[in-house]
Design a protein around this motif. Structure first.
Motif, PDB file in Angstrom:
ATOM      1  N   GLU A  49       1.887   3.489   3.041  1.00  0.00           N
ATOM      2  CA  GLU A  49       2.216   2.879   4.337  1.00  0.00           C
ATOM      3  C   GLU A  49       3.735   2.775   4.456  1.00  0.00           C
ATOM      4  N   HIS A  73       0.885  -1.164   0.000  1.00  0.00           N
ATOM      5  CA  HIS A  73       0.000   0.000   0.000  1.00  0.00           C
ATOM      6  C   HIS A  73       0.927   1.219   0.000  1.00  0.00           C
ATOM      7  N   ARG A  87      -2.372   4.937  -1.265  1.00  0.00           N
ATOM      8  CA  ARG A  87      -2.486   3.502  -1.012  1.00  0.00           C
ATOM      9  C   ARG A  87      -2.574   2.706  -2.323  1.00  0.00           C
ATOM     10  N   HIS A 140       2.985  -3.384   6.960  1.00  0.00           N
ATOM     11  CA  HIS A 140       1.870  -2.458   6.724  1.00  0.00           C
ATOM     12  C   HIS A 140       1.725  -1.483   7.895  1.00  0.00           C
ATOM     13  N   THR A 141       0.873  -0.457   7.666  1.00  0.00           N
ATOM     14  CA  THR A 141       0.450   0.439   8.760  1.00  0.00           C
ATOM     15  C   THR A 141      -1.069   0.531   8.687  1.00  0.00           C
ATOM     16  N   GLU A 170       1.500  -4.973  11.199  1.00  0.00           N
ATOM     17  CA  GLU A 170       0.679  -3.758  11.081  1.00  0.00           C
ATOM     18  C   GLU A 170       1.037  -2.856  12.245  1.00  0.00           C
TER      19      GLU A 170
HETATM   20 ZN   LIG Z   1      -1.723  -1.978   4.243  1.00  0.00          ZN
END
Ligand SMILES: [Zn+2]
Length: 345
Positions: free
Chosen positions: A60, A57, A99, A142-143, A201
């Protein structure tokens, strides 16, 4: 007998060496070529092939910094096996702070992809064929989405005693969300091929959150140690405690308005507890957002503006909630002294 070189996108990397490889992905319509940047570290001794990738994404970006620090750390110099580090997968979105891909598709819903499909599908197919299919283990960084932040957590599909579970426990962040696989995600594709995958995440899109980056770097190194890629660390201690959440749900805005949160990330909440208030700008009308289950806030909105139905607080449910709470307290005390301090609960 000497170990064979590692080949990625036509480039051969000799054992005991590392190489930066630009994998051609497309041309911009300015005719400028676009590449996925990759660094391969090919150890002298055989072992797992670990893919660590960020920014699938494109907004991120905590994972981009995690990869940079990992590559600069002395620990990876003598690794066994092979590390494939990809700081930025969605190079289109990264350039645009987005994203998505330019066709508004989510690359992490496009796997396995196809060479004759949409742009998203083609990028997924290229990334998969050139890079993903070489890996025996994957950590995908990811975030939270834009204006949302996540408590550092691992998402994985766990089977008791399985390799994914062992990697998830080794990573050493307080929460593991046993999450089902989303169709079209990298995780869905790889797990379907029997490749263990963790999704990390942590933090917020378009930010560098030190309390998300530092444990991410340590977590990747711990996983590398647990799968036998690193043996040199003298401080071999057990990873911090982690608890598995078996489900989660979002508490949503009940009216359109301006949000005043009443809890912080990491807070333990009881079913029915007030999480936040949403009011119109005059405060004439006020809507309550309450927890729909006992649990811990593992994600929340950072934007005080909300439309009705908008997801504001992500609450994870645990069988062992006391243990989860104490794992988060330990985590907080490990990272609260950082310059930008972790401010939980
Ligand atoms: Zn993500």
């Amino acid at each position: 007998m000497a170990r064979a070189p590692f080949e990625l996108a036509g480039v051969r990397v000799a054992p005991g060496s590392r190489a930066q490889i630009d994998v051609p992905v497309a041309k911009l319509y300015t005719h400028a070529p676009l590449h996925i940047p990759v660094e391969v570290i090919h150890g002298r001794q055989s072992g797992p092939v670990l893919l660590v990738c960020g920014a699938i994404h494109g907004d991120e970006i905590n994972g981009v910094e995690i990869v940079r620090r990992l590559l600069r750390s002395s620990a990876v110099r003598g690794l066994r096996g092979t590390l494939i580090a990809v700081p930025i997968v969605n190079v289109f979105g990264f350039v645009q702070h987005s994203r998505y891909l330019p066709d508004r598709r989510d690359l992490n819903r496009c796997f396995p992809g196809s060479e004759s499909g949409s742009l998203g599908s083609r990028v997924a197919a290229l990334f998969r064929e050139q890079i993903v299919d070489l890996a025996t283990h994957i950590i995908d960084l990811h975030t939270g989405a834009i204006h949302r932040t996540n408590l550092p957590q691992i998402r994985a599909q766990l089977t008791p005693g399985g390799e994914t579970e062992a990697m998830a426990m080794a990573f050493g962040v307080p929460v593991i969300l046993n999450a089902e696989l989303r169709e079209g995600s990298l995780r869905h594709y790889a797990q379907g091929n029997g490749v263990p995958v963790l999704t990390y995440e942590a933090g917020e899109a378009l930010r560098f959150d030190e309390w998300a980056i530092a444990p991410g770097v340590r977590g990747v190194r711990r996983v590398m140690r647990s799968i036998g890629m690193l043996t040199s660390d003298r401080r071999r201690t057990a990873p911090p405690a982690a608890e598995v959440a078996n489900g989660s749900s979002w508490a949503r805005a009940t009216i359109d308005g301006i949000l005043r949160p009443k809890v912080r990330l990491g807070a333990r909440v009881a079913k029915g507890e007030l999480l936040g208030l949403v009011a119109d700008p005059f405060g004439n009308v006020e809507g309550e957002v309450r927890a729909n289950a006992d649990g811990i806030v593992i994600g929340m909105s950072n934007l005080p503006l909300a439309n009705e139905g908008e997801a504001l607080f992500h609450v994870a449910r645990f069988d062992a909630i006391e243990e989860a709470e104490s794992a988060i307290e330990t985590f907080q005390s490990d990272y609260e002294s950082l310059p930008e301090g972790l401010n939980l609960k």
